[in-house]
Write an enzyme that holds these catalytic residues in place. Structure first.
Site, PDB file in Angstrom:
ATOM      1  N   ASP A  51     -20.511 -18.368  18.172  1.00 51.48           N
ATOM      2  CA  ASP A  51     -21.843 -17.815  17.892  1.00 51.48           C
ATOM      3  C   ASP A  51     -22.658 -18.690  16.928  1.00 51.48           C
ATOM      4  O   ASP A  51     -22.124 -19.233  15.952  1.00 51.48           O
ATOM      5  CB  ASP A  51     -21.709 -16.421  17.250  1.00 51.48           C
ATOM      6  CG  ASP A  51     -21.102 -15.400  18.201  1.00 51.48           C
ATOM      7  OD1 ASP A  51     -20.332 -15.801  19.098  1.00 51.48           O
ATOM      8  OD2 ASP A  51     -21.388 -14.196  18.036  1.00 51.48           O
ATOM      9  N   HIS A  53     -26.390 -17.643  16.420  1.00 51.18           N
ATOM     10  CA  HIS A  53     -27.258 -16.580  15.891  1.00 51.18           C
ATOM     11  C   HIS A  53     -28.440 -17.080  15.067  1.00 51.18           C
ATOM     12  O   HIS A  53     -28.690 -16.593  13.960  1.00 51.18           O
ATOM     13  CB  HIS A  53     -26.436 -15.589  15.067  1.00 51.18           C
ATOM     14  CG  HIS A  53     -25.701 -14.598  15.925  1.00 51.18           C
ATOM     15  ND1 HIS A  53     -26.335 -13.797  16.840  1.00 51.18           N
ATOM     16  CD2 HIS A  53     -24.376 -14.316  16.031  1.00 51.18           C
ATOM     17  CE1 HIS A  53     -25.436 -13.048  17.456  1.00 51.18           C
ATOM     18  NE2 HIS A  53     -24.246 -13.343  17.005  1.00 51.18           N
ATOM     19  N   ASP A  79     -24.513 -16.303  22.310  1.00 51.42           N
ATOM     20  CA  ASP A  79     -25.089 -15.757  21.080  1.00 51.42           C
ATOM     21  C   ASP A  79     -25.796 -16.835  20.264  1.00 51.42           C
ATOM     22  O   ASP A  79     -25.498 -17.071  19.096  1.00 51.42           O
ATOM     23  CB  ASP A  79     -24.024 -15.022  20.248  1.00 51.42           C
ATOM     24  CG  ASP A  79     -23.789 -13.599  20.765  1.00 51.42           C
ATOM     25  OD1 ASP A  79     -24.244 -13.300  21.884  1.00 51.42           O
ATOM     26  OD2 ASP A  79     -23.147 -12.810  20.065  1.00 51.42           O
ATOM     27  N   ASN A 111     -23.551 -11.823  24.665  1.00 47.65           N
ATOM     28  CA  ASN A 111     -24.136 -10.494  24.836  1.00 47.65           C
ATOM     29  C   ASN A 111     -25.512 -10.384  24.182  1.00 47.65           C
ATOM     30  O   ASN A 111     -26.282  -9.487  24.504  1.00 47.65           O
ATOM     31  CB  ASN A 111     -23.202  -9.401  24.295  1.00 47.65           C
ATOM     32  CG  ASN A 111     -22.962  -9.533  22.820  1.00 47.65           C
ATOM     33  OD1 ASN A 111     -22.690 -10.620  22.314  1.00 47.65           O
ATOM     34  ND2 ASN A 111     -23.074  -8.435  22.085  1.00 47.65           N
ATOM     35  N   HIS A 112     -25.844 -11.307  23.292  1.00 48.17           N
ATOM     36  CA  HIS A 112     -27.186 -11.268  22.701  1.00 48.17           C
ATOM     37  C   HIS A 112     -28.225 -11.955  23.578  1.00 48.17           C
ATOM     38  O   HIS A 112     -29.421 -11.849  23.291  1.00 48.17           O
ATOM     39  CB  HIS A 112     -27.178 -11.886  21.304  1.00 48.17           C
ATOM     40  CG  HIS A 112     -26.705 -10.919  20.256  1.00 48.17           C
ATOM     41  ND1 HIS A 112     -27.559 -10.213  19.445  1.00 48.17           N
ATOM     42  CD2 HIS A 112     -25.461 -10.516  19.926  1.00 48.17           C
ATOM     43  CE1 HIS A 112     -26.863  -9.424  18.643  1.00 48.17           C
ATOM     44  NE2 HIS A 112     -25.582  -9.592  18.917  1.00 48.17           N
ATOM     45  N   HIS A 247     -17.681 -15.541  26.464  1.00 49.34           N
ATOM     46  CA  HIS A 247     -18.191 -15.078  25.173  1.00 49.34           C
ATOM     47  C   HIS A 247     -17.348 -13.964  24.565  1.00 49.34           C
ATOM     48  O   HIS A 247     -16.955 -14.023  23.406  1.00 49.34           O
ATOM     49  CB  HIS A 247     -19.639 -14.607  25.286  1.00 49.34           C
ATOM     50  CG  HIS A 247     -20.175 -14.101  23.983  1.00 49.34           C
ATOM     51  ND1 HIS A 247     -20.485 -14.949  22.937  1.00 49.34           N
ATOM     52  CD2 HIS A 247     -20.403 -12.845  23.511  1.00 49.34           C
ATOM     53  CE1 HIS A 247     -20.900 -14.237  21.905  1.00 49.34           C
ATOM     54  NE2 HIS A 247     -20.862 -12.962  22.224  1.00 49.34           N
ATOM     55  N   HIS A 321     -17.847 -14.158  19.766  1.00 51.54           N
ATOM     56  CA  HIS A 321     -18.202 -12.739  19.731  1.00 51.54           C
ATOM     57  C   HIS A 321     -17.805 -11.990  18.460  1.00 51.54           C
ATOM     58  O   HIS A 321     -18.463 -11.039  18.075  1.00 51.54           O
ATOM     59  CB  HIS A 321     -17.570 -12.051  20.950  1.00 51.54           C
ATOM     60  CG  HIS A 321     -18.140 -10.706  21.289  1.00 51.54           C
ATOM     61  ND1 HIS A 321     -19.489 -10.422  21.217  1.00 51.54           N
ATOM     62  CD2 HIS A 321     -17.551  -9.566  21.740  1.00 51.54           C
ATOM     63  CE1 HIS A 321     -19.685  -9.177  21.596  1.00 51.54           C
ATOM     64  NE2 HIS A 321     -18.543  -8.629  21.915  1.00 51.54           N
TER      65      HIS A 321
END
Lengths: 421, 392
Positions: A51, A53, A79, A111-112, A247, A321
């Site tokens: 990730d 982010h 992500d 998932n983001h 992910h 994740h």
């Protein structure tokens, strides 16, 4: 200098590119991604990242630690957006690099990367703030729908690639021949934190007593229930296999990689079903399958992973994740690893980050070729009772911390990390 | 005090806008730093601490707007539209509010044993209450009839709350049997002081039901005129009293915080206390919290001393229990455990469905770093807390 190179230069300076250019970039990216399968095949050497982010300055730090594109072949496990202040710049830079160097940059969906989640977790608001309209958010979401769901890494060596000169300055006290090392943890300054030998058949490897996160002794324990201790140990066999990157994790609806290939991925991430699970699930110390506290995906135990890896000729699953304080965490006798690449996540968590380097098979000690679900794939290798069969590739984890405060170039106002006050 | 002595300052337009604005300068005790530069720095720090109330009000409104909590008054105390907080912050606001609701409802509730068994009166003293809406919420649920509710906060905070309350029908006119009052508590100066204000019963205005006291709490233990409980309008010493500090005492120096609680403990016999504040500041998350808040000029001296649930329980034991030996205990839970253990599965499912909470690990980490700590002494008035303890 092409427009694309100019866009890359501008984004590297953490400056957004004009809306029209985003639109064009996203169009090109879609044309490229539509050609990719749900599961992309990637040849080692490759550097696997978790990730991001929107922590743009930490992404730059990641490139400093892991090497620049296209020198290093990268695989990002989703992500890219939400939570951090610079989701837009981070994602667009990765996308530019993808378009510019398609075979040196693999992006899979997290998932983001979803319309619904980005409206809750920040990316939508950020686009609105930076462009005054939701157009750019819409272009990006259309790209999200085309991102692959997973990747298979082939040709990873069971021996570590020799470190380049600067990394040899400080040798570990554990003097091992590179070919005997299965796992190596390297600090930001190139010093080796820990090396774990590949266990010989029949010999049970003892877990190292030391946490890899040696530089921050207080960071040894992870959240309860995550059992995060950051340690790994050698796998007790000598045959190797492919690495599946995804992910989140596995799905009860997916027993083979070919089932992933059959999914219709070009849509918003559904609330349930196989595609949702791949992006949302987590490994956990349970038997079989369990309900996820996230409200989407499932929890899956060691046996699920071992059976899946065995039947798909995998030596390992790499996934992201979940925040792990030490940057990476191997579980289930090295059958799965979580890689987390957002240091001091949300500018709040105090964790270190890691990336995973898999070396190219240069010595004939190739990782086992993938045969995805071929029933007769075992070439006479007998499955042992505990179903841990295929040796993992040699793994070098590079651990790094958040970019220094002064280089972070926070927004004009101080970062408002939310607490209860 | 008798009713006619209380001038209704709300009726005079000038009084309505008066400000305390004296800040920490009122403190006359030890440890005061002199010098203008220091005074300015302290004043700026005080404003940063006061801003934590705005932060909390915004968080509360966020949780209310999204359906986590029911609070029709939350929007009245926030300027402008609702700001959406992160789901983990909303869940934390929900868990902390619910925990306090459970404890406070237990403290206030009374099972009548017979028809002539009247509900006994209870007192709540909320320290650093800011724009907290709890009294209004209790009133909306008709739980205010046997309750005397006090709030202490900086004069400027009290003034803001008074303006908002007197300007809102739902806040000021909710109960016809009550009327607003405002009254100068500090009789030692002639200056334009922020008045104490609140609600008294219309038919007997000496019967104070709710009162906001404008006071820099830090000065309480060092200000001789305040040495009697009587100084503060309507505060009683003879009924079971619950002190609440939701992230208030943690901003005071350790010794000062202790003295403030002891001040009440020395004057009120049947006493309970609920603290809500961060713990675990030694691990990476905790260190980052301290440094992030320091960047906002917010320091929490007490969290460096009370780092664990056990530290916090010992703290309460030292503060209030040692003066009596006829009952009492100390309890503590992290917000994470409260979410896990105190919230019913159905309610958890409802809350989970409001936004979906992806950040499970971060939630666990955040929720492990906040604690609700409660303790009491005496038996009468604390039976329900005793029962809560046994039920766990």
């Amino acid at each position: 200098m092409s427009d694309l190179d100019r866009a890359i230069a501008q984004l590297r300076a953490c400056r957004p590119i004009p809306e029209a250019q985003v639109r064009e970039l996203c169009h090109k990216a879609r044309e490229l991604l539509i050609e990719e399968g749900n599961v992309v095949t990637v040849k080692a050497p490759v550097t696997i990242c978790g990730d991001i982010h929107g922590q743009f300055h930490d992404l730059m730090e990641l490139f400093r630690v892991g090497g620049d594109v296209p020198d290093t072949n990268y695989l990002f496990m989703g992500d890219f957006v939400d939570r951090g202040f610079y989701s837009l710049e981070s994602f667009l830079l990765l996308l530019c690099l993808k378009v510019r160097y398609p075979d040196r940059m693999t992006l899979i969906r997290g998932n983001h990367e979803s319309r619904q989640i980005t409206t809750v977790y920040g990316f939508y608001d950020e686009c609105l703030r930076k462009y005054g309209s939701a157009n750019v958010w819409r272009y990006c979401c259309e790209v999200f729908d085309y991102l692959a769901l997973g990747a298979i890494v082939l040709g990873a060596s069971t021996a570590l690639e020799p470190r380049s000169a600067p990394y040899d300055r400080r040798r570990s006290t554990q003097e091992l021949d590179d070919s005997e090392v299965e796992i190596e943890v390297v600090e930001r300054d190139g010093s080796i934190n820990n090396r774990y030998p590949r266990a010989k058949p029949g010999v049970v490897a003892t877990p190292p007593q030391e946490s890899p996160a040696k530089s921050s002794p207080t960071a040894k324990t992870g959240p309860p229930g995550s059992a995060a201790s950051g340690w790994s140990r050698g796998t007790p066999t000598s045959t190797s296999g492919a690495v599946l990157c995804v992910h989140g994790g596995l799905s009860p609806l997916i027993d083979g990689i070919d089932k992933i290939r059959l999914l219709d991925r070009k849509q918003e991430v559904p609330h349930e079903g196989a595609m949702c699970d791949l992006l949302w699930s987590d490994p956990d110390e349970i038997d079989g399958w369990g309900l996820s506290p996230r409200g989407a995906g499932f929890l899956f135990g060691a046996n699920i992973v071992k059976v899946f890896n065995h039947s798909n000729n995998l030596s390992m699953i790499a996934r992201a994740h979940q925040l792990v304080m030490e940057g990476f965490k191997e579980m289930f006798e090295n059958n799965i690893v979580t890689v987390w690449s957002a240091p001091n996540y949300c500018y709040r968590c105090g964790n270190v980050a890691a990336i995973l380097e898999l070396a190219e098979d240069g010595l004939g000690e190739s990782a086992h070729p993938r045969t995805n679900g071929d029933i007769n794939r075992s070439n006479g290798i007998v499955l042992r009772e505990d179903k841990t069969l295929l040796a993992g590739p040699a793994r070098r984890y590079r651990v790094f911390q958040a970019a220094p405060q002064d280089s972070r170039g926070m927004p004009a106002k101080k970062p408002m990390v939310e607490y209860f006050l | 005090m008798s009713a006619p002595q209380i001038p209704n300052l709300l009726l005079s337009p000038a009084g309505g806008r008066s400000r305390g604005g004296r800040g920490p300068g009122r403190g006359r005790g030890r440890g005061r730093i002199s010098g203008r530069a220091n005074a300015a720095a302290i004043q700026s720090k005080d404003l940063d601490i006061q801003s934590t109330d705005t932060d909390a009000a915004v968080s509360r409104l966020s949780a209310v707007s999204l359906g986590y909590l029911d609070d029709p008054f939350a929007s009245l105390f926030v300027n402008g539209p609702s700001t959406r907080r992160q789901p983990i912050i909303n869940r934390g606001t929900y868990a902390r509010t619910t925990a306090l609701d459970i404890l406070i409802n237990a403290f206030l509730s009374h099972e009548p044993l017979s028809t002539d068994d009247i509900t006994p009166t209870r007192q709540i003293i909320s320290l650093g209450a800011g724009t907290d809406t709890r009294y209004f919420r209790l009133r909306a649920k008709n739980m205010h009839h046997n309750l005397i509710y006090h709030e202490f906060d900086f004069p400027s905070v009290c003034a803001t709350k008074r303006q908002i309350t007197s300007g809102s029908r739902s806040l000021s006119m909710q109960d016809d049997s009550m009327e607003l009052f405002a009254w100068q508590e500090n009789k030692t100066t002639e200056e334009d002081q922020e008045p104490a204000w609140g609600f008294a019963r219309r038919e007997d205005s000496s019967d104070i039901r709710y009162c906001c006291h404008p006071l820099d709490l830090r000065s309480l233990p060092y200000t001789p005129p305040m040495s009697l409980l009587d100084y503060f309008t309507g505060v009683r010493s003879d009924i079971p009293t619950l002190i609440i500090s939701e992230c208030c005492l943690c901003y005071l120096e350790v010794e000062n915080a202790q003295e403030v609680v002891e001040w009440f403990a020395d004057r009120i016999e049947s006493l309970g206390i609920i603290l809500y504040e961060p713990i675990g500041v030694d691990d990476p998350f905790g260190q980052m919290m301290v440094s992030n808040l320091a960047a906002r000029n917010i320091t929490m001296p007490t969290v460096k001393v009370y780092k664990t649930l056990d530290d916090q329980k010992r703290r309460l034991s030292d503060l209030i229990i040692h003066t009596t030996d006829d009952g009492g205990a100390q309890e503590a839970e992290t917000v994470g455990n409260i979410w896990e253990k105190w919230i019913s599965p159905q309610e958890k499912e409802r809350v989970d469905n409001l936004e979906g909470l992806d950040e499970v690990e971060e939630w666990q980490m955040l929720a492990r770093h906040y604690a609700v700590v409660w303790g009491w002494r005496g038996k009468s008035g604390w039976e329900n807390w005793e029962a809560l303890k046994e039920n766990q």
